[in-house]
Design an enzyme around this catalytic site. Structure first.
Site, PDB file in Angstrom:
ATOM      1  N   ASP A   3      11.089  35.505  16.559  1.00  0.00           N
ATOM      2  CA  ASP A   3      11.082  34.058  16.714  1.00  0.00           C
ATOM      3  C   ASP A   3      10.858  33.602  18.150  1.00  0.00           C
ATOM      4  OD1 ASP A   3      13.484  34.858  17.705  1.00  0.00           O
ATOM      5  OD2 ASP A   3      14.702  33.897  16.174  1.00  0.00           O
ATOM      6  N   GLY A   4      10.531  34.527  19.040  1.00  0.00           N
ATOM      7  CA  GLY A   4      10.097  34.130  20.362  1.00  0.00           C
ATOM      8  C   GLY A   4      11.177  33.596  21.277  1.00  0.00           C
ATOM      9  N   ASP A   5      12.434  33.941  21.009  1.00  0.00           N
ATOM     10  CA  ASP A   5      13.491  33.410  21.862  1.00  0.00           C
ATOM     11  C   ASP A   5      14.266  34.489  22.603  1.00  0.00           C
ATOM     12  OD1 ASP A   5      14.897  34.587  19.868  1.00  0.00           O
ATOM     13  OD2 ASP A   5      16.243  32.889  19.512  1.00  0.00           O
ATOM     14  N   HIS A  62      -0.517   1.905   9.494  1.00  0.00           N
ATOM     15  CA  HIS A  62      -1.714   2.239   8.729  1.00  0.00           C
ATOM     16  C   HIS A  62      -2.719   2.961   9.601  1.00  0.00           C
ATOM     17  CE1 HIS A  62       0.024  -1.402   6.901  1.00  0.00           C
ATOM     18  NE2 HIS A  62      -0.144  -0.718   5.813  1.00  0.00           N
ATOM     19  N   THR A 120      21.382  37.958  17.917  1.00  0.00           N
ATOM     20  CA  THR A 120      21.742  39.333  17.597  1.00  0.00           C
ATOM     21  C   THR A 120      22.082  40.099  18.874  1.00  0.00           C
ATOM     22  OG1 THR A 120      20.098  39.120  15.887  1.00  0.00           O
ATOM     23  CG2 THR A 120      20.995  41.311  16.246  1.00  0.00           C
ATOM     24  N   GLY A 122       0.817  -1.203   0.000  1.00  0.00           N
ATOM     25  CA  GLY A 122       0.000   0.000   0.000  1.00  0.00           C
ATOM     26  C   GLY A 122       0.850   1.252   0.000  1.00  0.00           C
ATOM     27  N   SER A 123       0.297   2.369  -0.484  1.00  0.00           N
ATOM     28  CA  SER A 123       1.011   3.646  -0.435  1.00  0.00           C
ATOM     29  C   SER A 123       0.759   4.331   0.908  1.00  0.00           C
ATOM     30  CB  SER A 123       0.559   4.536  -1.597  1.00  0.00           C
ATOM     31  OG  SER A 123       1.043   4.011  -2.804  1.00  0.00           O
ATOM     32  N   GLY A 124       1.347   5.530   1.059  1.00  0.00           N
ATOM     33  CA  GLY A 124       1.240   6.247   2.323  1.00  0.00           C
ATOM     34  C   GLY A 124       2.465   6.040   3.195  1.00  0.00           C
ATOM     35  N   LYS A 154       5.822  -7.080   3.067  1.00  0.00           N
ATOM     36  CA  LYS A 154       5.515  -6.950   4.483  1.00  0.00           C
ATOM     37  C   LYS A 154       4.348  -7.886   4.815  1.00  0.00           C
ATOM     38  CE  LYS A 154       4.827  -2.408   4.383  1.00  0.00           C
ATOM     39  NZ  LYS A 154       4.889  -2.237   2.923  1.00  0.00           N
TER      40      LYS A 154
END
Lengths: 460, 460
Positions: free
Chosen positions: A410-412, A226, A455, A62-64, A113
């Site tokens: 960036d909240g740091d 799955h 910075t 199967g895909s995914g 599988k």
């Protein structure tokens, strides 16, 4: 709140064929069979036409689970991969088309599988191909270690360990071995491998709604690939605790799933389930290697960390352990052009660390520690108090600063300031000449340059 | 609902050093400088000790962009990578340590993304290294195409295009070129590259709460890689529409960011932002290549699809276009052992499709179409009505079946049944000998094998 999963796709019915088209655009060594939408087969552009003079190795399902299996097609690994629709086994006709496209006189090994659909579809295709005169062998991988035996008629599921079996078989075929020998090596590898997964989120099928099965602080242990519910739901833990638990399950003496004991050698595969950042996978690898070596006495020969066999957009990872021996290592180290097989994991490891080079100039004294603190002058005392107050204020403001910074950046910012202030409080007592205000300012700059970064660090 | 982002980590303060430890466990060609936590430098194990006889190429910046930059360290690409804390530029001392560790007599090129912190920290480190006698050049990449000029003093941000500049410079250095020539090639590449991103989710910093800035049906266009808000928030579109929009922005005649016109050659990089499945990246690549070729008259020489420069756990992707010429292609195609550089993208593409092989046996007639439909017997009419009713019932039950299946399995049973029933309705009129009930059952089986896959297909 029944919302469709957010995905960058077009029509949910077209995800597999469109994936294959993009894959083949990306990798010029790959082609696909012109039989969309039913036949979804990716193959080596240099192995088609019936003249292939080595054993063909075909996998699929199967895909995914991208990049599996189509991303592992290439010289030294798979000759072709057969994709079904998302989480659905491919139909017999498309498996047959793949066999016919790449199988020469040396024959073809099918690696699948252990799922009922795959066993039936690949099994029927194998019978049909044999009746057409092809030499076919089949090896089934069931590496799941999450559930105790017996698992009933279905048996153990096939998970990411299948990728290592692909590599062993593909390298054996590339070395010119016969079909019987390639199949024997693949079978040997499949019996030496075990896998278990842990999920932070449930995957969402294209065009369907996202499940709310897993709470915001919960994780699932021992899941399938799955979206099947896991063996257990537990509270979110640190990754170190999760890795310890998963390794314990895989190496359980009770289930005896793996023929690995103290003194064995093994390879380790840390596999992202689709939405897991590389950072987190590497953090898991960092824990798993010493845990195996120190707690279980297992020498770790190779580490493969990356995204190999996914469950669509699931966040989480699986851990795979395969007992290694000289032959398996040779197969795993053999070169391959398969795009999704990791580069650079082969070979033995030198020491991980290298000493920080000493600066060439003797004038650098950032790290100098004052041998003896002079008594502070009145001015020195005031300076110390002022620095201490300012640093403590910054420490207290950490969360507010982070919050404000997240509105524009960036909240740091708070975290960075916190780091600088903490280091200043530490260095102040041992490194600063507080009676010399100008010198102290320079020394603060040195502390900041050392720990803060960002910075603010350099402006400081 | 202020929940911490769900992550597989330990202490949020340790994510960068633990990432580096895991990276070095995975790739035996890499080492790190023994200067944690301040100094976070990954380097080529074979290039340390001051005896390196080629130009060293060093990059770096804030962390949170894994695999960038440490994953691009290896022969043929970066000699060392300097990491700061998450989204924070690395301090001067750690950049200096990296320079000292790998720079030999040929000198060192610093490649940095255009952010104020990186310019200052790397710039100061470069000056300090020069004062110690090292030959240093610096190239700054600002490939962001999301916002119109002028961008003020900060200029355009550095994004995933930086990876292509790494590769060009690393290959030029590996070819033995002088520092001036390596820097000139890197600069040329940096001026030929443009990038724009699209996000489905906002990234969450380790230990912080997840932002609810982006609604469940919204996406952000033109974002930065540090969680900065994007240039625009729009409703979720199909990926084809998103790709069209992003390419239009990058190639805008108004901004003239890229020196690319009709008739140019280019390479394309589709970059996942951290939580984007390979499937979705490939679907974007599938759209971007023909769009560039047919709509813009640009020949696409190479396609790199994968996860290169991320924003922690952000879902989404960025698209990068670099004008290519013979020299740039040679640099991009040159071999490298850097683990995160993609394998198998080099070389020219053969046709994407290969014809489905014809079955060797003349007895296969699954695809036969009845030349003329015989008139139906009474029994044939009844059979047709029964099949039609059953198929339509299955079609109507699609959503219910999916829903029930998702409780015990992978939630695709309804979709699989729908596919089979639709194909049966189609084939019934053209392929089934309805007057022969037994023959018709076989013909139904053939339709199901062809389209359904899964376990139901083979059991049908």
């Amino acid at each position: 709140m029944a919302l469709q999963g957010k995905k960058l796709i077009n029509n949910p019915d077209d995800v597999v064929t469109e994936f294959i088209e993009g894959l083949v655009e990306t990798y010029p060594g790959l082609q696909y069979l012109d039989g969309f939408p039913e036949i979804k087969v990716v193959l080596r552009a240099d192995a088609v036409g019936g003249a292939y003079d080595k054993v063909a190795v075909i996998s699929g399902g199967g895909s995914g689970h991208e990049p599996a299996h189509a991303g592992f097609v290439g010289p030294g690994m798979l000759t072709a991969a057969v994709s079904g629709d998302v989480f659905a086994s491919p139909p017999v006709d498309s498996i047959l088309a793949a066999i016919r496209a790449v199988t020469g006189t040396m024959g073809c090994l099918l690696i699948i599988k252990n799922y009922t659909g795959d066993r039936l579809n690949f099994g029927l295709a194998a019978e049909q191909a044999k009746s057409e005169g092809y030499k076919i062998e089949m090896v089934i991988v069931g590496d799941d270690c999450a559930l105790p035996p017996p698992r009933g008629i279905a048996g153990r599921r096939g998970l990411a360990g299948t990728i290592l079996v692909h590599k062993v078989a593909g390298a054996a075929a590339d070395a010119g071995l016969s079909l019987a020998d390639v199949a024997a090596e693949a079978k040997h590898a499949s019996e030496a491998v075990g896998t278990m997964g842990v999920a932070l989120s449930v995957c969402t099928l294209p065009g369907q709604v996202t499940s709310d099965r897993l709470g915001p602080e919960q994780i699932e242990l021992g899941l399938g690939i799955h979206g099947e519910p896991g063996a257990a739901v537990v509270e979110l833990q640190t990754v170190d605790v999760v890795v310890e638990h998963v390794l314990k399950q895989i190496l359980s003496q009770e289930t005896q799933y793996l023929p690995i004991t103290r003194g064995s050698n093994a390879v380790l595969l840390i596999n992202g389930l689709g939405a897991t950042p590389v950072m987190e996978l590497m953090i898991a690898a960092r824990k798993a290697v010493p845990e195996l070596q120190l707690e279980y006495g297992i020498a770790v020969d190779r580490v493969y960390t990356g995204t190999f066999m996914t469950s669509l957009d699931m966040a989480g990872l699986s851990i795979t352990i395969m007992r290694s021996d000289e032959n398996i290592l040779q197969r795993l180290d053999a070169p391959t052009k398969a795009p999704a097989w990791p580069v650079g994991s082969e070979g033995n490891r030198p020491p991980a660390k290298f000493p920080v080079p000493v600066p060439p100039s003797p004038s650098m004294k950032d790290d100098e520690i004052l041998s003896e603190r002079q008594e502070l002058s009145k001015q020195g005392c005031m300076l110390e108090a002022a620095i201490e107050a300012a640093a403590k204020e910054l420490i207290d403001l950490k969360d507010n600063l982070n919050d404000w910074d997240s509105k524009v950046g960036d909240g740091d910012c708070g975290t960075t300031m916190y780091r600088g202030a903490t280091a200043i409080l530490e260095d102040m007592k041992t490194r600063y000449h507080m009676n010399d205000a100008a010198g102290t300012v320079n020394e603060i700059g040195s502390t900041i340059r050392k720990v803060m970064g960002g910075t603010s660090g350099i402006l400081g």
